[in-house]
Scaffold this active site. Sequence first.
Site, short mmCIF file in Angstrom:
data_model
loop_
_atom_site.label_atom_id
_atom_site.label_comp_id
_atom_site.label_asym_id
_atom_site.label_seq_id
_atom_site.Cartn_x
_atom_site.Cartn_y
_atom_site.Cartn_z
N VAL A 43 -5.94 0.02 2.66
CA VAL A 43 -6.03 -1.23 2.26
C VAL A 43 -7.18 -1.78 1.48
O VAL A 43 -6.94 -2.47 0.48
CB VAL A 43 -6.33 -2.07 3.75
N LYS A 86 -5.91 10.81 0.71
CA LYS A 86 -6.10 9.65 1.02
C LYS A 86 -7.06 8.93 0.41
O LYS A 86 -8.26 9.34 0.74
CB LYS A 86 -5.95 9.46 2.69
N ASP A 88 -19.57 2.81 13.02
CA ASP A 88 -18.42 3.22 12.29
C ASP A 88 -17.45 2.06 12.16
O ASP A 88 -17.09 1.54 13.38
CB ASP A 88 -17.45 4.18 13.11
N LYS A 110 -5.14 -2.38 14.31
CA LYS A 110 -4.65 -1.43 15.13
C LYS A 110 -5.46 -1.58 16.80
O LYS A 110 -6.77 -1.50 16.76
CB LYS A 110 -4.86 0.07 14.81
N SER A 138 -14.70 0.11 9.14
CA SER A 138 -13.58 0.56 8.19
C SER A 138 -14.15 -0.34 6.97
O SER A 138 -14.61 -1.36 7.15
CB SER A 138 -12.21 -0.18 8.63
N ALA A 139 -13.95 0.38 5.84
CA ALA A 139 -14.30 -0.20 4.56
C ALA A 139 -13.43 -1.37 4.20
O ALA A 139 -13.75 -2.26 3.19
CB ALA A 139 -14.16 0.79 3.50
N ASP A 140 -12.09 -1.56 5.01
CA ASP A 140 -11.44 -2.61 4.69
C ASP A 140 -12.22 -4.13 4.73
O ASP A 140 -12.06 -4.86 3.85
CB ASP A 140 -10.00 -2.66 5.60
N GLU A 142 0.83 -1.40 0.10
CA GLU A 142 0.18 -0.11 0.06
C GLU A 142 0.73 1.22 0.05
O GLU A 142 2.01 1.25 0.15
CB GLU A 142 -0.91 -0.01 1.20
#
Length: 303
Positions: free
Chosen positions: A105, A85, A137, A158, A139-141, A24
């Site tokens: 990611v 980003k 909330d 994380k 992540s789109a990951d 990435e």
Amino acid sequence: MTGLRVSDEVRAAVDEGSPVLALESTIFTHGLPRPRNLEVARLAEQLVRDLGVVPATIGVVDGVPTVGLSPREIERLSTSDGVVKASLRDLAVAAVKGLSAGTTVAATAHLAHRAGIRVFSTGGLGGVHRGAQQTFDESADLGTLATLPLVVVSAGVKSILDIPLTLERLETLNLAVVGYRTTDYPGFYIADSGHDIEYEVDSPSEIADIARVRDALGIASTLLVANPVAAERELPPELHDEVLARALAAAAEGGIEGHDTTPFLLDFIQRETGGRSLDVNVDVYCGNVALGAEIAVALAAAR
């Protein structure tokens, strides 16, 4: 592959069945300070090459999603102001507006798959955020990786995230998780988040075997390989927990919400650990890059 540029080196390696590893770009566009960001980007590519694998660093240059950034393009994205980003949802917008971007990611995984790359190494995955029961909330990951038959190496998610809820979501999304020589799920800065996973794998070849059987069964989701940082290189758990607690309290007191939360917390942790968390970040990333390259070699050999 309209709208996607693949370097000649990467395209040839994919066509020949040679090992390729996706990397990435957000780690050097947004994750690390200058000039260390460029040093780490170059180090990662050289580490991959030294293991006999073609590196495919992915980013967006003047609106063109690119798989296999050139050294000059990596330097430009590392040193230029105004680089945005981009997650998966942002790629088309960035393309039309002619923006340059580091890819997350989700975006990196999508572009890697489009280019025929099977393995991707990153630092830490996105996941479910604390308080997601109210904010939704996430992540789109996670949703993206649930649709792509890749192998992704990370040091877990994380530790600022809600790890138990993230593991629940991974199960719901049919994302298999294996620990590299451990059943302790790592928490990025620390080798053991305090949560366990069911399966341990002992070698890159075993990981390649699992990916091959997954493909034969028609399962179209990513195999997540959790690779903990070496215990002697982790952030001391007591320090980690104490600083994270203060970071979360400071975010709440300051009304930090949404997409501002993660950069705020990571910056707080970096400052309060005197930069030690930054060193761990680099160690985590290099360890994942090395393992990813070994998996790419094993997958290519299996073919």
